[in-house]
Design a protein around this motif. Structure first.
Motif, PDB file in Angstrom:
ATOM      1  N   TYR A 112       0.826  -1.194   0.000  1.00  0.00           N
ATOM      2  CA  TYR A 112       0.000   0.000   0.000  1.00  0.00           C
ATOM      3  C   TYR A 112       0.870   1.258   0.000  1.00  0.00           C
ATOM      4  CZ  TYR A 112      -4.009  -2.931   1.440  1.00  0.00           C
ATOM      5  OH  TYR A 112      -5.005  -3.872   1.522  1.00  0.00           O
ATOM      6  N   TYR A 151       2.822  -1.142   4.250  1.00  0.00           N
ATOM      7  CA  TYR A 151       2.741   0.229   3.746  1.00  0.00           C
ATOM      8  C   TYR A 151       4.148   0.690   3.410  1.00  0.00           C
ATOM      9  CZ  TYR A 151      -2.068   0.453   5.432  1.00  0.00           C
ATOM     10  OH  TYR A 151      -3.396   0.227   5.622  1.00  0.00           O
ATOM     11  N   LEU A 193      -6.576   2.955  -0.737  1.00  0.00           N
ATOM     12  CA  LEU A 193      -6.548   1.592  -0.213  1.00  0.00           C
ATOM     13  C   LEU A 193      -7.181   0.584  -1.169  1.00  0.00           C
ATOM     14  CD1 LEU A 193      -7.455   2.257   3.544  1.00  0.00           C
ATOM     15  CD2 LEU A 193      -5.187   2.009   2.508  1.00  0.00           C
ATOM     16  N   ALA A 207      -0.923   5.062   4.793  1.00  0.00           N
ATOM     17  CA  ALA A 207      -2.106   4.576   5.498  1.00  0.00           C
ATOM     18  C   ALA A 207      -3.167   5.659   5.655  1.00  0.00           C
ATOM     19  CB  ALA A 207      -1.704   4.026   6.858  1.00  0.00           C
ATOM     20  N   ASP A 235       4.527   3.901   1.843  1.00  0.00           N
ATOM     21  CA  ASP A 235       4.472   5.366   1.837  1.00  0.00           C
ATOM     22  C   ASP A 235       4.888   6.001   0.519  1.00  0.00           C
ATOM     23  OD1 ASP A 235       3.640   5.290   4.529  1.00  0.00           O
ATOM     24  OD2 ASP A 235       5.722   5.167   5.205  1.00  0.00           O
TER      25      ASP A 235
END
Length: 215
Positions: free
Chosen positions: A64, A97, A73, A67, A99
């Motif tokens: 991902y 995640y 998502l 968050a 980022d």
């Protein structure tokens, strides 16, 4: 939304390419939006499973972005929906995640190579992170064993042509031109189109058309 309202109050025109469910924007522009990305990616995965029964079940890792950015998502959650629909064909092995960072995604993939050697399918929420995952897989000489997908057409098409990525979804040049045209028309007061616009130029790039896309 408060930011958009502030801009609107200054007289700015707003084009929303994510559809945040607000009446503030002047144009809702579907094309490089999350649902379009979801449909294009999901259908490709289903086609891949149909064409490669020997690769099943898919052992999937999900990378991902940030968050806090909840709208993105769906770019990985789409695989969870597919796993519910095809429980015998898809297993979610790991999630992380990164980022939107290439190095972080590379570190995640390097860790997964050691911890989850069974992973054979990695879905990244954008191409910046797909670059990192690809770097790790290529360095470990494992790319041919792992399908890798990305979003945004931000270098992914070139990696696909080189065999370092397998799918990319994003806006075509025609879509970018439409955004520019609409921006000019709004500021000139000449825009005559509908408030909701569906772009015809969204592209899904894979091995079948990567060379053409790059060219």
């Amino acid at each position: 939304l408060p930011c958009l309202q502030t801009m609107k109050d200054t007289g700015a025109y707003i084009i929303d390419i994510r559809d945040m469910g607000s009446d503030i924007p002047d144009i809702i522009f579907y094309g490089s939006d999350e649902e379009t990305y979801k449909k294009a990616t999901s259908s490709w995965i289903v086609d891949y499973m149909d064409a490669n029964p020997d690769k099943l079940p898919l052992q999937v890792g999900l990378i991902y972005g940030a968050a806090a950015q909840t709208m993105q998502l769906v770019r990985c959650d789409l695989v969870k929906e597919l796993a519910e629909e095809y429980p015998d064909k898809i297993n979610i092995v790991a999630e992380a995640y990164a980022d939107w960072d290439t190095q972080k995604a590379m570190n995640v993939m390097e860790d997964w190579i050691q911890a989850y050697p069974e992973i054979n399918f990695v879905v990244c929420a954008n191409d910046i992170m797909a670059q990192g995952a690809s770097n790790a897989l290529v360095a470990a000489d494992l790319k041919e064993n792992v399908v890798l997908t990305g979003i945004d057409l931000d270098g992914g098409g070139e990696r696909i042509a080189e065999g370092k990525q397998d799918l990319d979804v994003g806006a075509a040049i025609s879509e970018n031109k439409a955004l520019i045209d609409f921006s000019v028309q709004l500021t000139e007061g000449t825009y005559q189109g509908e408030r909701i616009f569906y772009a015809p130029g969204v592209m899904r790039v894979d091995a079948t058309n990567a060379d053409k896309y790059v060219a």
